[in-house]
Structure formats: structure tokens, C-alpha cells
Design a protein around this motif. Structure first.
Motif, short mmCIF file in Angstrom:
data_model
loop_
_atom_site.label_atom_id
_atom_site.label_comp_id
_atom_site.label_asym_id
_atom_site.label_seq_id
_atom_site.Cartn_x
_atom_site.Cartn_y
_atom_site.Cartn_z
N UNK A 180 40.78 49.55 32.75
CA UNK A 180 42.07 50.10 33.18
C UNK A 180 41.89 51.01 34.39
N UNK A 181 40.82 51.80 34.39
CA UNK A 181 40.56 52.63 35.57
C UNK A 181 40.34 51.75 36.80
N UNK A 182 39.55 50.71 36.62
CA UNK A 182 39.33 49.77 37.72
C UNK A 182 40.65 49.22 38.22
N UNK A 183 41.50 48.88 37.27
CA UNK A 183 42.82 48.36 37.63
C UNK A 183 43.57 49.34 38.51
N UNK A 184 43.61 50.61 38.10
CA UNK A 184 44.41 51.59 38.86
C UNK A 184 43.92 51.65 40.30
N UNK A 185 42.60 51.75 40.46
CA UNK A 185 42.06 51.86 41.81
C UNK A 185 42.36 50.63 42.65
N UNK A 186 42.09 49.47 42.08
CA UNK A 186 42.22 48.24 42.87
C UNK A 186 43.69 47.90 43.12
N UNK A 208 45.97 40.12 48.51
CA UNK A 208 46.47 39.57 47.25
C UNK A 208 45.37 39.40 46.22
N UNK A 209 44.10 39.34 46.66
CA UNK A 209 43.04 39.35 45.65
C UNK A 209 42.90 40.73 45.01
N UNK A 210 43.16 41.78 45.78
CA UNK A 210 43.13 43.11 45.15
C UNK A 210 44.19 43.21 44.06
N UNK A 211 45.35 42.61 44.32
CA UNK A 211 46.40 42.66 43.29
C UNK A 211 46.09 41.69 42.15
N UNK A 227 33.62 43.13 42.69
CA UNK A 227 34.91 42.85 43.31
C UNK A 227 35.02 43.51 44.67
N UNK A 228 34.68 44.78 44.72
CA UNK A 228 34.83 45.50 45.99
C UNK A 228 33.89 44.98 47.06
N UNK A 229 32.67 44.63 46.66
CA UNK A 229 31.74 44.09 47.65
C UNK A 229 32.27 42.75 48.18
N UNK A 257 28.72 39.66 47.24
CA UNK A 257 29.56 40.29 46.22
C UNK A 257 30.07 39.29 45.21
N UNK A 258 30.38 38.08 45.70
CA UNK A 258 30.91 37.06 44.80
C UNK A 258 29.89 36.67 43.73
N UNK A 259 28.62 36.71 44.08
CA UNK A 259 27.63 36.39 43.04
C UNK A 259 27.59 37.48 41.98
#
Lengths: 541, 215
Positions: free
Chosen positions: A354-360, A390-393, A434-436, A470-472
Motif C-alpha cells: 500500500x505504501x508503494x501504491x501511494x508513492x507510485x 500510465x505504467x506508474x498508474x 518498478x522504479x528502475x 529493472x524489468x528483470x
């Protein structure tokens, strides 16, 4: 209130018949949710494989995959599967199907048979799309813009369109089922303002399902007619208008974007109060923010068409309306922060997600404002900036929310606890990976790298390699839950009825719940987040 | 603990009325999605017509007015008949309900037969928008597009009609088998809503297809 007590009422839904038939012909919303979960997991890893190949191709400037045609087919496959066969059904139809009746104190959805039919429609649509994607694929992108999808169609555009058309009816059926259920099957005392926020967000999502999906259906019929008979509703040579297709398509697809985030907002609003042990801050604002996002969703589609040649007046209007979306979204973020403030925060896996969600989600939302600004969009349109946004969302937001929901309710759904430390590690790894993967894409887009190209100028290589690396990490993070959640089914500790000390009705049933959910219909006397004052440990139910 | 509950009531409902009202609500919501479905089509239609009114009018003048008009009267009559059947059901007269269903089906079938005949005329006059086309010259593009919309709209409506005739037939069979009584006849009501909706779609399509071009 008179209620029928069935003889098998004390049996867990998982032990109530073990044959394949008892699963495939079930009308139990919980079993149907499991069927959906298995299906979308399959689609998720399929769409993910396509994404992996896309990132593999972009490792070198000229493209690791020699043919641009193949590359086009890969990103189309990725988009179509992820949008229609994973993101749209992920939280609302899968998690929602399981939790909605439990959260309402109901024994099932209003129309259980329709619920089963909608799964079969979903699978039929999926099969159609898969057939087309594997027998050569299509290269139109998930948006099917004409004339690329009609006059210049290659591959089985018709089969994919039919697949999406069929799965659309699955969405409509589920949305209808949810709305009617929420109106008609709430437990006594469960007033509208005592509904968990997740229920409100499912309601808002369902409104979009019911009112936007049919417009996509008719658009696809017109597209199909044009493709099959070569007559032109969307073909300018025959007097048609390709922009008409874009208008109709985005009239569905922009609200559909909110199908892919609203339920996630609901999940996070459920999890944060429980793990902060504090009442949700500004409940009514959070609720009405969901509803207003659903309403505004119908009036912003033109922001996809700023450079398509629509009138400047239309663009300015749509730009302004798109800014409005930021208001309810921000209300939600601030209310979550308000809830966390001075809370007794526990860092269990669902909370980390959920924290990850808020940031992203915040990052994704704010970059949305860049794109809603006319002048900035002319620069950024169809670049990797949009892809990153849109990938962040959708991934940073919705997929995080899906995993948050999955972990939060996993003990309820399966009766088993997952390994907590592994889950926390996966959550952190997912955030990192995800961020990378996607942050470099903001920069790439800002520098002007267009999306959907299989090759790029050499100066973009460093950021692209970073993104692929990052995708890996992200792929590993997605595989972890697949392994440890499956493992927990067999070796996990037995879950108590209420492992997190939640106050919703779903925690008043055993884990896993009985087939009929509630032997006696519960009576609700207070709101869903009225936690005891901080410092006092809640007594377990 | 178990109490006497009507056999049709599913276990998530408190009583038969609760279930019945829920089913009716579900049908209304389904019709709302249908409004958006046909609404999207008509919006696209009006949008295209706006850019080439002459071509659309030239196309519209080729439609078979008498069949469309007759079908309009047939469908309005059928809705009246079916609603009478529902009223009979509410009064407990199942025999009359069955008769009304049969008449409704007959009218619906007649509608479909006339529609098939009309399509036959259309096709034999080269009005299908793909391939050789009756109208040539400057209006050809708009006229072809009119006929594209015509065929999409009428085929979709006919599919709804076929489903409707099937549903009314199912109600008739159930009624004859004694599945309904004056305490429970929800399917009769729900199918009636659907049938009237399909009727209303035709009432909207009729002027768009047959009258606008002749105005």
C-alpha cells in the motif's frame, strides 16, 4: 428476518465438493473468484512475457529482435492482454467477486448464475484473442486506431475484436451484478455510509462497466463491419472519419483507465486504517472522491486526442476537465496520509504494498497533469513519457494494489498464512524494480524517444538498458509471490479468522468462509473503521 | 430454524419480494447499458449524417417505408399485448397470459419475416454498401454510409427481437407448466421490460431510418 439454513451451511467453501465439475459449474461467488484468479494469473504472466521480450529488444539501439513487425505484434499482445484480460478484471472482478458479498454480510451476489456466465464469457473472449495473437498476432496496438486496424489490417484483427467484444459482456454482467448486490443485499444496519470504501470503489467501477463498455461494444461492431465489408464509417476516402473512432474508443477507454485504478484506491483505503489502527480520515471525502472520479471519467476522453486535429476549443475544455481529476485523486492521497498521521503503523506485507501504491500513484498522477497541459502534451504525446505515466498508474498503482489485496485477503480466501518475510521482500523488490524500469522512461520520453518504435538513436541506450535491467528485477519480484503463495497453500500455517484485526464483516467469517458465508446474517451497528483509541490492543474476533 | 420459504427464493434473499425486486432492478440496469449501446450507434450515425446530409437523405429515400411503418405498428401492438398478459398474470389469470404470449410471439415473428423480406428487397436493389451500389454520383459516399448504419442497426435490432421472441416463448412454456402463481411471476415482468425496450429501440430507429431522409 427469515432465512434459509442449508444443511451444508457449516462447510468451508473449499471443501464443499472437490470434483472439477463442482468448480466449473459452481455459482458460489468465492469459487468463481478463484476461477478468475487462476485465469488472470495465466494472462498476467503471458502479457508479462511479451513485456519481457519488448525490454529485451530495446537493449540495443537497432533492436535485438530483427523485425519491426514482430516487435509491433509483441507490444500489441502485451497491451491487449494486460488491459482487457488482466487489469480490468484483476481487482474488481477477482478480489471484488470474493469480497463483496462478505463485506456486505450477504450470502452471495444478487445473480450467481450470471456471475458464472460472466466467467465463461471472459474465457471465451480470452480464447478468441489468444487464438488471434498466437496465429500471427496483430500490429495495431491495443487502441485499434483506424485505418491501421481496417484498411491496413494485418493478421486477425477481427478475431481479437470479437474476443474483446465478448469479454466486454463479461464486464457488463459483473458490473450489473455488483451494483444490484450493493443496493439490495446489504446486511441490516449496513447503511451507505457504513460501507467499506472498497465497496464504494467497486460501485463506482461497476457504473463505468455498465455505462462505458456498451459504447466500446458498438464501436467494435462498426469497426468489424468496416473491416469485413470494406465500407467506411471511419474511412475518410468513403466519407467517414477516423477521429470518430478515436472519440468513441476513448469514450469507453478513458473511463476504463479508471476501472484500472479505482478498485486499487479502494483496496488501499481498506488496508491503511487496519495497519495504522486508526479510523480512515475523512471517510465521506474518500467515498465521494471515488464517485466523482467515476463521473469525471466520462468527460475527459478528448485529452487522448490533443494532437489528432480536434478543435482547439475542445482541447482546452478537455484539458481543464482532465485537471479536475486531480482534485479527488489528491483528496484520497491526503486522506491516507491523514490516516497514517499518529497511527500505530505495522509494516506487514499488505501495508508495504500500500505504501508503494501511494508513492507510485502520486508520481503517476502528477505526471498526468503534465500530459493534461496542452502545450506540454504536444511535446510529450506518444513518447515514453506517456508510457511511463500510465505504467506508474496501472502497474505501480493497480498491480501493487492487486498484490496488496491478494496478501491482505489471502488468509481469508485460502485459510492459509503466507510467509511474511518473503512477502515483505517481494513487496520491496517490486517497488525497487518498478522504479528502475519506468523512471528512466520519463527521462527518455522527455528527451523525445517515441513509443512503439523497435529501434532508437544510440544516445538513448544507457537509459534503455537501465530500464530493461529493472524489468528483470520486476520479473523476479512477480515470480516470488507466485512461488510462495502457491507454497503456502500446501505448507502455510492455518489462518485465524481475523489475522489483521480488521473490523469489516468479512473478518467475522471463518477462514476460509463457509459456502453460505454467514450462517446468521450479521447486524451492523457501526462504521467499518472505528478502531479503538491508539494504545489499546484490539481484542481478536 | 429453517422456515417455510417459497421454492423460487435463492438463499441470499430474505424473501420472495426481496428477490423479485432485485431481478427487476437488474433488468433496468441491463437496459441502461443497452441504451448506451444503441445510443453510441445513433450518436455515430448523427455525427456522420451531419457531414453529408445529402448523401444520407438520398440513401434514406431508398428505404421501404411501408414495411418500416407496418413494423412500427406491429411492435407497439405487441408491447400492448404483452403488457395485457402481465396484467392478466397479476390478476391470476395464467391462461390469458399464455394466450398473450403466443400473440406477442406471432407478432414478433411477423415483424422478423417482414424484416427479412425488406432485407431481400434491399439486397436485390443493390443497396448493400459493399460491392456494386445503386446510388452513384456525389451522394454515393453518404448513401453507402447510411446503408452501413442501416444494416448494423437493423441486424442488431433483429437479434434483440429473436432473443425476445425466445424469451416470451419461454415465459409461455413456464406459465403453462404452472411455474408462476400470483405470488411469484418475476420472469414475466422482467421479460416484459426487455420486450418493451426492444420495441422502444425500433420507435427511435424508425424516424432515423425512414423519415429523416424524406423530410
Amino acid at each position: 428476518m427469515s432465512q434459509i439454513v442449508l444443511p451444508q451451511s457449516q462447510i468451508s467453501y473449499l471443501s464443499d465438493g472437490v470434483s472439477l465439475r463442482s468448480w466449473l459449474l459452481t455459482t458460489d461467488h468465492k469459487r468463481i473468484a478463484i476461477l478468475y484468479m487462476i485465469s488472470i494469473t495465466f494472462f498476467f504472466f503471458l502479457g508479462g512475457s511479451a513485456a519481457a521480450l519488448i525490454r529485451y529488444n530495446l537493449l540495443v539501439p537497432q533492436g535485438m529482435i530483427q523485425s519491426a513487425e514482430t516487435y509491433n505484434r509483441l507490444f500489441t499482445m502485451h497491451g491487449i492482454i494486460m488491459v482487457w484480460f488482466f487489469l480490468v478484471p484483476a481487482v474488481p472482478v477477482t478480489i471484488g467477486n470474493f469480497m463483496l458479498p462478505l463485506m456486505l454480510g450477504a450470502r452471495d451476489l444478487a445473480f450467481p448464475k450470471l456471475n458464472l456466465i460472466s466467467w465463461y464469457l471472459f474465457m471465451a473472449g480470452g480464447a478468441c484473442a489468444l487464438y488471434a495473437l498466437f496465429s500471427g498476432g496483430i500490429d495495431t496496438g491495443w487502441t485499434f486506431y483506424t485505418p491501421l486496424s481496417s484498411n491496413y489490417a494485418q493478421g486477425h484483427v477481427a478475431a481479437v475484436v470479437i474476443g474483446i467484444f465478448i469479454s466486454g459482456f463479461s464486464s457488463i454482467a459483473t458490473g450489473l451484478n455488483f451494483i444490484v448486490t450493493i443496493h439490495r443485499l446489504r446486511a441490516p444496519g449496513l447503511t451507505w455510509y457504513r460501507l467499506p470504501v472498497f465497496v464504494w470503489s467497486l460501485y463506482s467501477t461497476s457504473v463505468i462497466f455498465v455505462l462505458a463498455t456498451p459504447v466500446l461494444a458498438i464501436t467494435l461492431i462498426l469497426l468489424l463491419f468496416e473491416t469485413l465489408f470494406h465500407v467506411g464509417v471511419f474511412d475518410p476516402r468513403l466519407g467517414g472519419d477516423p477521429l470518430l473512432f478515436q472519440h468513441l474508443f476513448w469514450f469507453y477507454s478513458h473511463p476504463a483507465v479508471y476501472i484500472m485504478i479505482l478498485p486499487g484506491l479502494g483496496v488501499v483505503s481498506e488496508i491503511i486504517p487496519v495497519f495504522a489502527r486508526k479510523e480512515l480520515f475523512g471517510y465521506k471525502f474518500v467515498v465521494w472522491a471515488s464517485v466523482s472520479i467515476a463521473v469525471i471519467a466520462f468527460f475527459v476522453w478528448g485529452h487522448h486526442m490533443f494532437v489528432s486535429g480536434q478543435s482547439l476549443f475542445a482541447s482546452v475544455t478537455f484539458s481543464l476537465l482532465s485537471y479536475f481529476v486531480a482534485v479527488p485523486s489528491a483528496i484520497k492521497v491526503f486522506n491516507w496520509l491523514g490516516t497514517l498521521h499518529k497511527g500505530h503503523i505495522r509494516f506487514d506485507a499488505p501495508m508495504i504494498y500500500a505504501f508503494g501504491f501511494i508513492g507510485l500513484f502520486t508520481m503517476g498522477g502528477l505526471t498526468g497533469l503534465f500530459l493534461a497541459a496542452l502545450a506540454a502534451d504536444v511535446e510529450l504525446h506518444d513518447t515514453y513519457f506517456v508510457v511511463a505515466h500510465f505504467h506508474y498508474i496501472m502497474v505501480g498503482g493497480m498491480v501493487s494494489a492487486y498484490f496488496a489485496a491478494l496478501h491482505y485477503w489471502w488468509p481469508k480466501m485460502t485459510g492459509k498464512m503466507y510467509p511474511e518475510m518473503l512477502a515483505r521482500a517481494a513487496a520491496l523488490l517490486m517497488f525497487l524494480g518498478f522504479n528502475v524500469t519506468f523512471f528512466p522512461q520519463f527521462i527518455l520520453g522527455y528527451l523525445g524517444m517515441p513509443r512503439r518504435y523497435h529501434a532508437y538513436p544510440p544516445e538513448f541506450q544507457v537509459l534503455n538498458v537501465l530500464s530493461s535491467a529493472g524489468a528483470t528485477i520486476l520479473a523476479a519480484a512477480y515470480l516470488m509471490p507466485l512461488v510462495y503463495l502457491t507454497f503456502s497453500l500446501f505448507r502455510g500455517d492455518r489462518a485465524p479468522a481475523n489475522p489483521w484485526g480488521g473490523l469489516g464483516l468479512e473478518w467475522q467469517t471463518p477462514s476460509p468462509p463457509f459456502t453460505i458465508n454467514f450462517v446468521v446474517t450479521p447486524v451492523v451497528t457501526k462504521g467499518p473503521y472505528e478502531f479503538p483509541k491508539p494504545g489499546i490492543e484490539p481484542s481478536d474476533v | 430454524m429453517s422456515e417455510e420459504v417459497a421454492p423460487h427464493t435463492h438463499f441470499q434473499y430474505a424473501d420472495a419480494t426481496h428477490q423479485s425486486d432485485t431481478a427487476v432492478a437488474g433488468m433496468w440496469l441491463f437496459l441502461a447499458s443497452e441504451v448506451l449501446f444503441f445510443g453510441g450507434l445513433i450518436i455515430a450515425w448523427m455525427f456522420c449524417r451531419h457531414w453529408q446530409p445529402a448523401g444520407f437523405d438520398a440513401g434514406g429515400r431508398e428505404t421501404v417505408l411501408w414495411i418500416g411503418t407496418l413494423n412500427l405498428f406491429l411492435l407497439i401492438t405487441s408491447s400492448f399485448v404483452y403488457s395485457s398478459g402481465l396484467a392478466f398474470m397479476e390478476a391470476g389469470n395464467i391462461r390469458r397470459l399464455v394466450q398473450c404470449c403466443v400473440v406477442t410471439m406471432a407478432i414478433g415473428t411477423l415483424f422478423l419475416l417482414l424484416k427479412f423480406y425488406e432485407w431481400h428487397i434491399d439486397l436485390s436493389e443493390n443497396l448493400f454498401p459493399a460491392g456494386p451500389f445503386k446510388i452513384t454520383g456525389t451522394d454515393a459516399g453518404g448513401a453507402r454510409m447510411f446503408w452501413s448504419f442501416y444494416f448494423v442497426a437493423t441486424v442488431l435490432h433483429a437479434l434483440h427481437m429473436i432473443i425476445g421472441v425466445g424469451l416470451v416463448g419461454w415465459v409461455a412454456v413456464q406459465a403453462r407448466r404452472g411455474a408462476f402463481d400470483d405470488g411469484w411471476y418475476t420472469p414475466v415482468e422482467v421479460v416484459g421490460l426487455y420486450w418493451s425496450f426492444v420495441d422502444i429501440v425500433w420507435i427511435v430507429l424508425y424516424p432515423v431510418i425512414y423519415l429523416v431522409g424524406r423530410g
